[in-house]
Write an enzyme that holds these catalytic residues in place. Structure first.
Site, PDB file in Angstrom:
ATOM      1  N   SER A 261      -3.868  39.946 -26.612  1.00 58.76           N
ATOM      2  CA  SER A 261      -4.311  39.716 -27.987  1.00 58.76           C
ATOM      3  C   SER A 261      -3.490  38.627 -28.650  1.00 58.76           C
ATOM      4  O   SER A 261      -2.430  38.239 -28.178  1.00 58.76           O
ATOM      5  CB  SER A 261      -4.198  41.011 -28.783  1.00 58.76           C
ATOM      6  OG  SER A 261      -2.922  41.578 -28.613  1.00 58.76           O
ATOM      7  N   ARG A 262      -4.043  38.153 -29.741  1.00 59.08           N
ATOM      8  CA  ARG A 262      -3.286  37.271 -30.613  1.00 59.08           C
ATOM      9  C   ARG A 262      -2.423  38.157 -31.499  1.00 59.08           C
ATOM     10  O   ARG A 262      -2.612  39.348 -31.600  1.00 59.08           O
ATOM     11  CB  ARG A 262      -4.230  36.442 -31.485  1.00 59.08           C
ATOM     12  CG  ARG A 262      -5.058  35.457 -30.700  1.00 59.08           C
ATOM     13  CD  ARG A 262      -5.800  34.503 -31.611  1.00 59.08           C
ATOM     14  NE  ARG A 262      -6.652  33.598 -30.871  1.00 59.08           N
ATOM     15  CZ  ARG A 262      -6.210  32.523 -30.209  1.00 59.08           C
ATOM     16  NH1 ARG A 262      -4.911  32.261 -30.196  1.00 59.08           N
ATOM     17  NH2 ARG A 262      -7.053  31.737 -29.570  1.00 59.08           N
TER      18      ARG A 262
ATOM     19  N   SER B  86       2.847  40.141 -35.788  1.00 58.13           N
ATOM     20  CA  SER B  86       4.061  39.560 -35.202  1.00 58.13           C
ATOM     21  C   SER B  86       3.968  38.033 -35.247  1.00 58.13           C
ATOM     22  O   SER B  86       2.920  37.474 -35.542  1.00 58.13           O
ATOM     23  CB  SER B  86       4.195  40.030 -33.755  1.00 58.13           C
ATOM     24  OG  SER B  86       3.167  39.467 -32.965  1.00 58.13           O
TER      25      SER B  86
ATOM     26  N   ASP C 198       3.264  56.083 -37.008  1.00 57.50           N
ATOM     27  CA  ASP C 198       2.964  56.068 -35.586  1.00 57.50           C
ATOM     28  C   ASP C 198       2.541  57.447 -35.148  1.00 57.50           C
ATOM     29  O   ASP C 198       3.273  58.420 -35.314  1.00 57.50           O
ATOM     30  CB  ASP C 198       4.207  55.658 -34.786  1.00 57.50           C
ATOM     31  CG  ASP C 198       4.208  54.174 -34.534  1.00 57.50           C
ATOM     32  OD1 ASP C 198       5.210  53.537 -34.866  1.00 57.50           O
ATOM     33  OD2 ASP C 198       3.185  53.668 -34.038  1.00 57.50           O
TER      34      ASP C 198
ATOM     35  N   LYS D 124       9.925  49.734 -31.639  1.00 60.58           N
ATOM     36  CA  LYS D 124       8.930  50.738 -32.014  1.00 60.58           C
ATOM     37  C   LYS D 124       9.382  52.140 -31.598  1.00 60.58           C
ATOM     38  O   LYS D 124       9.176  53.122 -32.311  1.00 60.58           O
ATOM     39  CB  LYS D 124       7.603  50.402 -31.342  1.00 60.58           C
ATOM     40  CG  LYS D 124       6.407  50.676 -32.237  1.00 60.58           C
ATOM     41  CD  LYS D 124       5.114  50.303 -31.559  1.00 60.58           C
ATOM     42  CE  LYS D 124       4.002  50.072 -32.590  1.00 60.58           C
ATOM     43  NZ  LYS D 124       2.733  49.736 -31.958  1.00 60.58           N
TER      44      LYS D 124
END
Lengths: 510, 510
Positions: free
Chosen positions: A211-212, A216, A273, A305
């Site tokens: 993915s792009r 981030s 999360d 994370k």
């Protein structure tokens, strides 16, 4: 007495107007408050409406406007999401009615009240989510309910399966299809292009789509794009994989897990999360991509994370358990998440690290090299190419003798031609305020710094690290360089650095 | 080397453009995607931004637009909520930056993960909610967390107190200030004007403020407005109460519980009832209104808000417990919620019922009369005007001898003059499809029918009931009349009635 047909007013169609307004996944339409449809349907601002045109339909949020500056009374303005999904032309006839009641919301409510959901209920929720029928309120409610009462294993399996169901699927002609994923939160951790090169050099099939960046400073697709085209259609992607065994392409056009794309945006806004959601997100994409064996990198650290080793091991066990229910073999590797990997943060800067490692340049970042070899090695082992325990050694050798670099160049050519990453015109150092030891590196703040400098939209922008955790430095040493394509962006990044002294913490050595 | 002042680019102000776009509580701003502020601040569509002008600031959601049809590159369009809160003029200078991190969200996340919150945490959440810093996602997450782990008594008390804190407060010169509330979900239940008249006729102070309809066919303020002005400012309201002891006014401009106004819209979209939220919502308004004694009507029935007597009693106990923590005396009355009260549903139609009861008209709806007397009687008892057990009798007498009607007329005059409710030009009956007994009346569907007919915006529109639960009827009898101000709205209501045969269910008598 029943009303005659003339009285049974089907709302006359409205004329579509394109606004070029971006509202992300949320489709929005704008109508005049005095429009006849608003009156007859009893619509108010924030009503959910069903918008139909030329055989297509979709749900949208209505905002009402007064006056005739923007719209004639029979016009309806649609935002970009809606315009594209309905394939509209200017002035196309559009019908608007109340959106039908969302039956699956009853299941969301049941879960809020503590009841676990079965596959059918989860499936109906995910179907509605992927069809964009859920508002932000509904999405947040479902995700919150999944966190308040964490999804158990069966629910996670059902959620994963439902997310696969609503997306596209890729199938490959090989009994072993290797994949890789990083749980994230670590800037600069651009191992994928190196891993793909090593693994493909050994003859394994590794059709990697990435993915792009969403939040981030660079996604794999952004960094890779500075080295070769990544925007491949499925036919080209298959050609590349047939020829070279692997690819590093952008997966955004593949729609492998459309519900996940929507969930992820809400999860980021909530910053919550939920383990079950994370697992379903990762695995649904891998299953949809047709993978059989996946290596998952879990960086562990205080600003990554996953914050502790215990959490990481628990997550790894759960990932493997759910994956195996789909016949997918998942191997999790715990890695160090306490500082960035490599030196560059930003598309081109990370690409330069990748090139340095592949070419075996003497000053290439050793941590990136070793981590890529660890992950590639795991892939070689689970792919059956080397014996257990010999993966890392084999991967390092593949780098050292140039096979990986050769394969990488071939992949770039197959994808459309190798490129040179751009170089930013503006650069400014951040210097050490005192002599001492680097005791803490804040990954989140580094990411923000790189983004203010312009990454990922400005491909050559970002941050280049000159220090590592534990390093002893002198006052005045350069800790990092900020790269920017414009002086304004450089100024913003510097302003942020000025008011955030704890991006890199230096402790006076005793 | 530190950047000079010219490089520390404070974003140049943008020029405000009014769009007259309604997005309800959510403030939205639109900027060009190529606007310099978007680039320098790293803003994307759906970013949360802080919008400042002339010393005022507020948070808003950003949507980006392409092209120059709507905006010049230095313009920013704001929706009505934002325009009013910032008190803008066209072309006013507006500054936009990233919205600051919401610290209180950490408390929301803690609650999602099962931790109860203390007064300080709840207070910070409510403060941010009232200041419109919470997006729909954040609001839904907080409300869902409050349902998944229901608020306990202390949390409910803290939430109530926090909601009072962020709003306005009214104070009265009387030791006893009476109030009334209906938990809702029952169309036509317009007891308030009658209760106020009875109670004020006995010399008690009852400064009643009520809301307009949010999702129902009529709020008390809508119905009352067809009889007298309700849009009173605080000075006028005090004058009316000083003169007559009571009023029936619109409370919307008083901002007694601004957080509640926001919560309520999200709760409706989720259709999740959380008891703690309900209690905080009701009581925060009463406390802020300066009431000392409140009577709460809880209709119980299969299509009302509260479905069983057990639930109602539990709710009543909890309401009283929380109220007493604020020195507020709350008396809950359980009433029948299985069918509408009175005959009219819609502003003017309900006002006609009110007038009929007050005037003692022979065909006035007896259920409305009795229920009003029950609630007023409870108020007379807790207000110390009659002995326990004698309230209903005293209230009925006050109606029968005309004191209540006299007081009501005086209140209307004091509020600005008594009016005649309008009469709708279009009317159409719904007739019984077969002979039999009325076994079920669906309150929700009746409300929808009335709204499609145009209520509450069309004041004379709505539904007028001709049958009650349990009644025996013949085929072809008129069950209800639909009133509408336009033939189009009438047609919509009839179309809905045609495809919804179970609004009123008739069972063949055996």
């Amino acid at each position: 007495m029943t009303p005659n047909d003339a009285e049974l007013a089907v709302p006359p169609p409205l004329r579509a107007k394109r606004l070029r307004l971006h509202t992300q996944h949320q489709a929005v339409v704008i109508m005049r408050a005095d429009c006849h449809v608003c009156r007859s349907e009893g619509l108010a601002s924030r009503s959910q409406v069903l918008v139909s045109s030329n055989g297509r339909e979709m749900q949208a949020t209505l905002f009402q406007i007064e006056g005739d500056d923007l719209l004639a009374i029979d016009q309806i303005a649609l935002t970009e999401t809606a315009w594209k999904i309905l394939s509209l032309d200017e002035d196309a006839a559009v019908t608007v009615t109340h959106a039908p009641t969302l039956e699956s919301l009853a299941s969301v409510r049941r879960r809020i009240h503590g009841n676990r959901l079965d596959a059918r209920a989860i499936g109906s929720i995910v179907k509605d989510v992927a069809a964009r029928r859920y508002t932000d309120v509904h999405l947040a409610a479902f995700l919150t309910a999944s966190a308040a009462l964490p999804l158990d294993e069966q629910e996670t399996v059902d959620l994963t399966g439902a997310m696969v169901e609503v997306g596209e699927r890729l199938r490959w002609d090989s009994p072993i299809v290797v994949d890789k994923h990083c749980i994230g939160g670590l800037p600069g951790n651009r191992t994928t292009p190196i891993v793909v090169a090593i693994v493909a050099a050994h003859g394994l099939v590794i059709p990697k789509t990435s993915s792009r960046a969403i939040t981030s400073p660079a996604g794999t697709a952004d960094a890779m794009e500075t080295l070769a085209p990544v925007d491949l259609d499925i036919a080209t992607l298959r050609r590349v994989v047939d020829a070279e065994g692997g690819c590093i392409a952008w997966g955004g056009a593949m729609h492998l897990s459309p519900a996940d794309d929507i969930f992820v945006r809400i999860e980021r806004e909530l910053d919550v999360d939920t383990e079950g959601q994370l697992i379903a997100s990762v695995l649904s994409k891998k299953i949809a991509a047709g993978s059989t064996h996946v290596v998952i990198d879990i960086p562990v650290g205080p600003t990554a994370k996953v914050r502790s080793e215990a959490t990481a091991r628990h997550l790894a066990d759960r990932i493997s358990a759910v994956a195996s229910r789909f016949g997918l073999s998942a191997t999790c590797i715990l890695t160090d998440g306490s500082q960035p990997v490599g030196r560059g943060i930003g598309p081109a800067l990370e690409a330069l690290d990748v090139l340095a490692v592949l070419r075996g340049a003497p000053d290439s970042p050793d941590d990136l090299r070793r981590r890529s070899a660890t992950l590639a090695g795991a892939a070689l082992e689970i792919g059956g190419k080397v014996a257990s325990g010999e993966g890392t050694t084999a991967a390092l050798a593949t780098l050292a003798d140039g096979r990986a670099w050769k394969k990488f160049q071939a992949i770039c050519e197959a994808q459309g031609g190798m490129r040179t990453p751009p170089k930013a015109p503006h650069v400014h150092p951040l210097i050490a305020p005192r002599a001492g030891r680097i005791v803490h590196i804040n990954n989140r703040k580094l990411s923000r710094l790189a983004k203010l400098a312009g990454a990922p939209e400005a491909k050559s922008a970002g941050v280049y690290m000159h220090v590592t955790l534990g390093q002893e430095i002198d006052k005045g040493n350069i800790m990092l360089d900020i790269y920017a394509e414009s002086s304004g962006e450089l100024a913003y990044a510097l302003e942020y650095a000025r008011r955030s002294p704890d991006i890199i913490e230096v402790e006076i050595s005793s």
